[in-house]
Write a protein that holds these residues in place. Structure first.
Motif, PDB file in Angstrom:
ATOM      1  N   VAL A 280      49.978  41.488  43.296  1.00 24.23           N
ATOM      2  CA  VAL A 280      48.662  41.266  43.879  1.00 24.23           C
ATOM      3  C   VAL A 280      48.547  42.021  45.134  1.00 24.23           C
ATOM      4  O   VAL A 280      47.260  42.575  45.551  1.00 24.23           O
ATOM      5  CB  VAL A 280      48.477  39.721  44.201  1.00 24.23           C
ATOM      6  N   SER A 281      49.554  42.129  45.905  1.00 21.73           N
ATOM      7  CA  SER A 281      49.409  43.125  47.375  1.00 21.73           C
ATOM      8  C   SER A 281      49.197  44.439  47.125  1.00 21.73           C
ATOM      9  O   SER A 281      48.706  45.228  47.956  1.00 21.73           O
ATOM     10  CB  SER A 281      50.495  42.781  48.012  1.00 21.73           C
ATOM     11  N   GLN A 282      49.537  45.043  45.904  1.00 22.83           N
ATOM     12  CA  GLN A 282      49.158  46.526  45.622  1.00 22.83           C
ATOM     13  C   GLN A 282      47.950  46.539  45.212  1.00 22.83           C
ATOM     14  O   GLN A 282      47.058  46.280  44.605  1.00 22.83           O
ATOM     15  CB  GLN A 282      50.041  46.792  44.242  1.00 22.83           C
ATOM     16  N   PRO A 283      47.093  47.804  46.137  1.00 20.41           N
ATOM     17  CA  PRO A 283      45.814  48.054  45.903  1.00 20.41           C
ATOM     18  C   PRO A 283      45.513  48.766  44.709  1.00 20.41           C
ATOM     19  O   PRO A 283      46.495  49.358  44.054  1.00 20.41           O
ATOM     20  CB  PRO A 283      45.624  48.943  47.126  1.00 20.41           C
ATOM     21  N   TYR A 284      44.179  48.772  44.198  1.00 23.46           N
ATOM     22  CA  TYR A 284      43.998  49.470  43.067  1.00 23.46           C
ATOM     23  C   TYR A 284      42.863  50.417  43.401  1.00 23.46           C
ATOM     24  O   TYR A 284      41.565  49.746  43.549  1.00 23.46           O
ATOM     25  CB  TYR A 284      43.554  48.517  41.843  1.00 23.46           C
ATOM     26  N   HIS A 285      42.902  51.596  43.477  1.00 22.51           N
ATOM     27  CA  HIS A 285      41.769  52.483  44.408  1.00 22.51           C
ATOM     28  C   HIS A 285      40.917  52.835  43.148  1.00 22.51           C
ATOM     29  O   HIS A 285      41.409  53.548  42.087  1.00 22.51           O
ATOM     30  CB  HIS A 285      42.525  53.644  44.963  1.00 22.51           C
ATOM     31  N   VAL A 286      39.632  52.867  43.523  1.00 24.03           N
ATOM     32  CA  VAL A 286      38.570  53.587  42.715  1.00 24.03           C
ATOM     33  C   VAL A 286      37.875  54.562  43.543  1.00 24.03           C
ATOM     34  O   VAL A 286      37.628  54.092  44.871  1.00 24.03           O
ATOM     35  CB  VAL A 286      37.815  52.528  42.063  1.00 24.03           C
ATOM     36  N   ALA A 287      37.523  55.854  43.203  1.00 23.90           N
ATOM     37  CA  ALA A 287      36.768  56.773  43.937  1.00 23.90           C
ATOM     38  C   ALA A 287      35.405  56.795  43.351  1.00 23.90           C
ATOM     39  O   ALA A 287      35.238  56.844  42.002  1.00 23.90           O
ATOM     40  CB  ALA A 287      37.505  58.024  44.078  1.00 23.90           C
ATOM     41  N   THR A 288      34.386  56.991  44.338  1.00 27.54           N
ATOM     42  CA  THR A 288      33.107  57.125  43.847  1.00 27.54           C
ATOM     43  C   THR A 288      32.543  58.345  44.510  1.00 27.54           C
ATOM     44  O   THR A 288      32.685  58.615  45.770  1.00 27.54           O
ATOM     45  CB  THR A 288      32.262  56.005  44.150  1.00 27.54           C
ATOM     46  N   TRP A 289      31.774  59.199  43.642  1.00 22.65           N
ATOM     47  CA  TRP A 289      30.885  60.691  44.196  1.00 22.65           C
ATOM     48  C   TRP A 289      29.784  60.063  44.338  1.00 22.65           C
ATOM     49  O   TRP A 289      29.069  59.965  43.396  1.00 22.65           O
ATOM     50  CB  TRP A 289      31.149  61.551  43.167  1.00 22.65           C
TER      51      TRP A 289
ATOM     52  N   ASP B  86      39.274  49.593  47.303  1.00 22.76           N
ATOM     53  CA  ASP B  86      40.196  48.901  46.749  1.00 22.76           C
ATOM     54  C   ASP B  86      39.556  47.703  45.857  1.00 22.76           C
ATOM     55  O   ASP B  86      38.876  46.797  46.390  1.00 22.76           O
ATOM     56  CB  ASP B  86      41.098  48.048  47.901  1.00 22.76           C
ATOM     57  N   VAL B  87      39.501  47.794  44.546  1.00 28.43           N
ATOM     58  CA  VAL B  87      38.796  46.930  43.840  1.00 28.43           C
ATOM     59  C   VAL B  87      39.736  45.837  43.239  1.00 28.43           C
ATOM     60  O   VAL B  87      39.206  44.905  42.206  1.00 28.43           O
ATOM     61  CB  VAL B  87      38.190  47.582  42.603  1.00 28.43           C
ATOM     62  N   ARG B  88      41.005  45.747  43.798  1.00 26.57           N
ATOM     63  CA  ARG B  88      41.949  44.694  43.157  1.00 26.57           C
ATOM     64  C   ARG B  88      41.319  43.424  43.495  1.00 26.57           C
ATOM     65  O   ARG B  88      41.640  42.634  42.729  1.00 26.57           O
ATOM     66  CB  ARG B  88      43.276  45.000  44.055  1.00 26.57           C
ATOM     67  N   PRO B  89      40.828  43.076  44.595  1.00 29.29           N
ATOM     68  CA  PRO B  89      40.316  41.546  45.144  1.00 29.29           C
ATOM     69  C   PRO B  89      39.086  41.269  44.040  1.00 29.29           C
ATOM     70  O   PRO B  89      38.941  40.145  43.459  1.00 29.29           O
ATOM     71  CB  PRO B  89      39.798  41.825  46.462  1.00 29.29           C
ATOM     72  N   LEU B  90      38.086  42.153  43.650  1.00 31.45           N
ATOM     73  CA  LEU B  90      37.324  42.180  42.696  1.00 31.45           C
ATOM     74  C   LEU B  90      37.823  41.665  41.279  1.00 31.45           C
ATOM     75  O   LEU B  90      37.314  40.919  40.575  1.00 31.45           O
ATOM     76  CB  LEU B  90      36.476  43.252  42.400  1.00 31.45           C
ATOM     77  N   ILE B  91      38.926  42.329  40.815  1.00 33.25           N
ATOM     78  CA  ILE B  91      39.507  41.913  39.418  1.00 33.25           C
ATOM     79  C   ILE B  91      40.087  40.447  39.670  1.00 33.25           C
ATOM     80  O   ILE B  91      39.853  39.832  38.667  1.00 33.25           O
ATOM     81  CB  ILE B  91      40.426  42.798  39.220  1.00 33.25           C
ATOM     82  N   GLU B  92      40.827  40.160  40.931  1.00 32.39           N
ATOM     83  CA  GLU B  92      41.514  39.110  40.950  1.00 32.39           C
ATOM     84  C   GLU B  92      40.554  37.962  40.912  1.00 32.39           C
ATOM     85  O   GLU B  92      40.669  36.689  40.497  1.00 32.39           O
ATOM     86  CB  GLU B  92      42.127  38.901  42.268  1.00 32.39           C
ATOM     87  N   SER B  93      39.373  38.109  41.572  1.00 34.36           N
ATOM     88  CA  SER B  93      38.105  37.015  41.513  1.00 34.36           C
ATOM     89  C   SER B  93      37.614  36.815  40.339  1.00 34.36           C
ATOM     90  O   SER B  93      37.230  35.843  39.984  1.00 34.36           O
ATOM     91  CB  SER B  93      37.010  37.685  42.706  1.00 34.36           C
ATOM     92  N   LEU B  94      37.618  37.722  39.312  1.00 30.95           N
ATOM     93  CA  LEU B  94      37.350  37.464  37.869  1.00 30.95           C
ATOM     94  C   LEU B  94      38.220  36.703  36.999  1.00 30.95           C
ATOM     95  O   LEU B  94      38.003  36.105  36.226  1.00 30.95           O
ATOM     96  CB  LEU B  94      36.820  38.727  37.293  1.00 30.95           C
ATOM     97  N   ASP B  95      39.465  36.908  37.548  1.00 31.40           N
ATOM     98  CA  ASP B  95      40.819  36.372  36.617  1.00 31.40           C
ATOM     99  C   ASP B  95      41.268  34.910  37.216  1.00 31.40           C
ATOM    100  O   ASP B  95      41.692  34.224  36.571  1.00 31.40           O
ATOM    101  CB  ASP B  95      41.832  37.148  36.490  1.00 31.40           C
ATOM    102  N   VAL B  96      41.035  34.783  38.622  1.00 33.72           N
ATOM    103  CA  VAL B  96      41.697  33.479  39.212  1.00 33.72           C
ATOM    104  C   VAL B  96      40.481  32.513  39.606  1.00 33.72           C
ATOM    105  O   VAL B  96      39.786  32.924  40.444  1.00 33.72           O
ATOM    106  CB  VAL B  96      42.530  34.206  40.616  1.00 33.72           C
ATOM    107  N   PRO B  97      40.561  31.286  39.019  1.00 24.40           N
ATOM    108  CA  PRO B  97      39.486  30.353  39.479  1.00 24.40           C
ATOM    109  C   PRO B  97      39.709  29.898  40.728  1.00 24.40           C
ATOM    110  O   PRO B  97      40.842  30.099  41.284  1.00 24.40           O
ATOM    111  CB  PRO B  97      39.783  29.297  38.560  1.00 24.40           C
ATOM    112  N   GLY B  98      38.695  29.933  41.562  1.00 23.22           N
ATOM    113  CA  GLY B  98      38.662  29.464  42.914  1.00 23.22           C
ATOM    114  C   GLY B  98      38.888  30.688  43.903  1.00 23.22           C
ATOM    115  O   GLY B  98      39.041  30.234  45.298  1.00 23.22           O
ATOM    116  N   TYR B  99      39.222  31.890  43.398  1.00 21.08           N
ATOM    117  CA  TYR B  99      39.545  32.990  44.223  1.00 21.08           C
ATOM    118  C   TYR B  99      38.629  33.261  45.450  1.00 21.08           C
ATOM    119  O   TYR B  99      37.220  33.331  45.081  1.00 21.08           O
ATOM    120  CB  TYR B  99      39.514  34.224  43.491  1.00 21.08           C
ATOM    121  N   SER B 100      38.657  33.467  46.587  1.00 22.03           N
ATOM    122  CA  SER B 100      37.949  33.822  47.683  1.00 22.03           C
ATOM    123  C   SER B 100      37.708  34.923  48.017  1.00 22.03           C
ATOM    124  O   SER B 100      38.957  35.577  48.515  1.00 22.03           O
ATOM    125  CB  SER B 100      38.150  32.648  48.884  1.00 22.03           C
ATOM    126  N   LEU B 101      36.717  35.722  47.912  1.00 24.45           N
ATOM    127  CA  LEU B 101      36.796  37.120  48.290  1.00 24.45           C
ATOM    128  C   LEU B 101      36.332  37.487  49.840  1.00 24.45           C
ATOM    129  O   LEU B 101      35.563  36.630  50.436  1.00 24.45           O
ATOM    130  CB  LEU B 101      35.502  37.800  47.577  1.00 24.45           C
TER     131      LEU B 101
END
Length: 512
Positions: free
Chosen positions: A223-232, A242-257
């Motif tokens: 979970v500590s590893q970032p998942y990078h997305v680039a936007t032009w 780093d979209v990793r927290p956004l993914i975790e918030s979709l999968d983990v109930p009660g996840y606090s962003l």
């Protein structure tokens, strides 16, 4: 594939005004309501008949009026015919034209899965995110994660979005029964009547998003590893998130962003000044450092790499193109080599270690006009695919591409196709089949091709349409307007996602 059927003009107008109900959504920034950023179409929404009694214009119940009356005394018996109704004609783009009152309808018999997602604002670029649900997933219903970005009516109204599409069930075909569905190999019969579910998270993004690319990962890791997305962005800036927290918030109930963290980019590339751009690509994660290439409309390419303290953009650009850089691809086998294409009609091959920041080889006049997109074959790394404004698709053998100091005749493509009737907007090789690729064009077509297919002499002599339909063309998907990108899902074999002005399609065909 699509078939054309006749209808009256009123029905045609009604079809164009249908908007599906929302089947599920997340809550980005704690402000959006269900369906605001997208919703799946309901293919069977209008097929439910009312159980209410039929009443005539005077208010009399028709059932009461029919009491004591033999219908056969009033209406003659209807003779059944053994003749089968004519099958709808398969529509071939560029060969057939829709007549008055005709519309295209999808032929669901050729789809294993097909779902459509409508969006509020056009999302003209996206990338498929890796998940932890496993590789080579064959069973349905399926789940897919996407990263995309909007092109809203104001710069402040744009967002970077992470979609989670789940309950993507098998397409229900004519003649399907409950028993047939229960015996289906995919074991998804119980899900046929379920709506697909859309959940999402978003962060604000200043400026419209021209291109989105996710860092290629072999696994999500801890979970500590970032998942990078680039936007032009159309502001001239490239943002890394780093979209990793956004993914975790979709999968983990009660996840606090942590909004202070996810609402700010990890790094911003400012080297392009105010020049807009579209070209964007990450090096594969197997390389020692995280590296990102960005190309702009002024012909400049910049390299950004990771450092122990973050990211750093090299000040000196790569310069060989004389017009806008349209697309960039890192080599799948050579850590320091990449390719680019441009509105100057060329494809250039580069080595980041070369002196002078000039290309080392290339193809001049690769297309008759702008070269819009390229894709590097991940299995046979000497194969490069290109698509141009001329509607052409070409495959190049990089072992025969001229070096800068070479003279002589121009490079010749291994294969060339001119099926599309508009500019090519996206191309991508299949992730595991080295001869198969997908393409999209501004003629509202997604096409799938297999270079390994050849037509023998006997078939050439008997097939009158062989000149119209190339034997290498496996499948044509239609139904979207102004298609901009298409990608294979690397973890769901054969699954394809496409985006257009009117939303997303995710489908899987029996042909691939």
């Amino acid at each position: 594939m699509a078939k054309r059927t006749a209808t009256d003009s009123a029905n045609t107008a009604d079809e164009s005004q249908k908007f599906p109900r929302a089947s599920g959504s997340g809550i980005p920034r704690d402000t959006h309501t269900n369906g605001e950023m997208g919703e799946f179409e309901d293919a069977f929404e209008d097929e439910i008949e009312s159980d209410e009694d039929v009443v005539d214009a005077d208010g009399d119940n028709m059932d009461d009026m029919n009491d004591g009356m033999d219908v056969d005394e009033v209406l003659p018996a209807i003779e059944e015919s053994d003749e089968q109704p004519a099958a709808p004609e398969t529509y071939i783009h560029g060969t057939h034209k829709l007549g008055p009152g005709e519309i295209l309808e999808p032929d669901d018999s050729v789809y294993i899965m097909r779902h459509s997602l409508k969006v509020t604002w056009p999302c003209l670029s996206f990338d498929i995110l890796r998940d932890n649900l496993g590789d080579e997933r064959q069973k349905l219903p399926a789940t897919a994660y996407l990263a995309t970005g909007t092109q809203a009516d104001t710069a402040q109204g744009n967002e970077l979005l992470v979609y989670k599409m789940s309950s993507l069930h098998r397409t229900q075909k004519d003649g399907d029964s409950d028993s047939d569905a229960d015996d289906d190999d995919d074991d998804d019969g119980d899900h046929l009547d379920e709506d697909p579910v859309l959940e999402y998270r978003s962060v604000p993004h200043h400026g419209g998003i021209n291109r989105v690319r996710a860092q290629p990962l072999t696994s999500l890791g801890p979970v500590s590893q970032p998942y990078h997305v680039a936007t032009w962005a159309d502001t001239g800036k490239v943002h890394i998130w780093d979209v990793r927290p956004l993914i975790e918030s979709l999968d983990v109930p009660g996840y606090s962003l942590d909004k202070d963290r996810v609402h700010k980019p990890v790094f911003t590339v400012n080297a392009h000044g105010r020049a807009e751009g579209f070209a964007l690509d990450w090096a594969t994660s197997s390389h020692s450092s995280t590296r990102l290439l960005t190309g702009d409309t002024y012909g400049k390419i910049f390299l950004t790499t990771s450092t122990p303290t973050g990211f750093n953009t090299f000040a000196q650009p790569f310069l060989s193109h004389t017009s806008s850089v349209e697309d960039i691809q890192w080599s799948p086998s050579e850590a320091f080599v990449f390719a680019s294409c441009s509105a100057d009609r060329t494809i250039q091959i580069w080595d980041v270690r070369a002196k002078g920041r000039k290309s080392i080889a290339g193809v001049d006049a690769a297309h008759d006009s702008d070269v819009n997109v390229i894709s590097w074959n991940k299995i046979n790394s000497y194969l490069l695919l290109s698509g141009g404004d001329d509607g052409g698709l070409k495959t190049w053998d990089l072992r025969n591409v001229k070096k800068r100091e070479d003279g002589g005749p121009a490079s010749v493509p291994l294969a060339s196709f001119n099926w599309h009737q508009g500019p090519i907007t996206s191309v991508e090789w299949h992730p595991t089949e080295d001869s198969i690729f997908a393409a999209a064009g501004d003629d509202d077509q997604v096409t799938m091709w297999d270079l390994g297919v050849e037509q023998d002499d006997e078939e050439m002599g008997t097939n009158t349409s062989s000149q119209d339909v190339p034997p290498q063309l496996l499948f044509v998907h239609q139904g979207q307007q102004h298609i901009k990108e298409v990608h294979w899902h690397a973890q769901i074999p054969g699954a394809v996602v496409s985006t257009a002005y009117d939303g997303f399609n995710i489908f899987k065909t029996i042909s691939v």
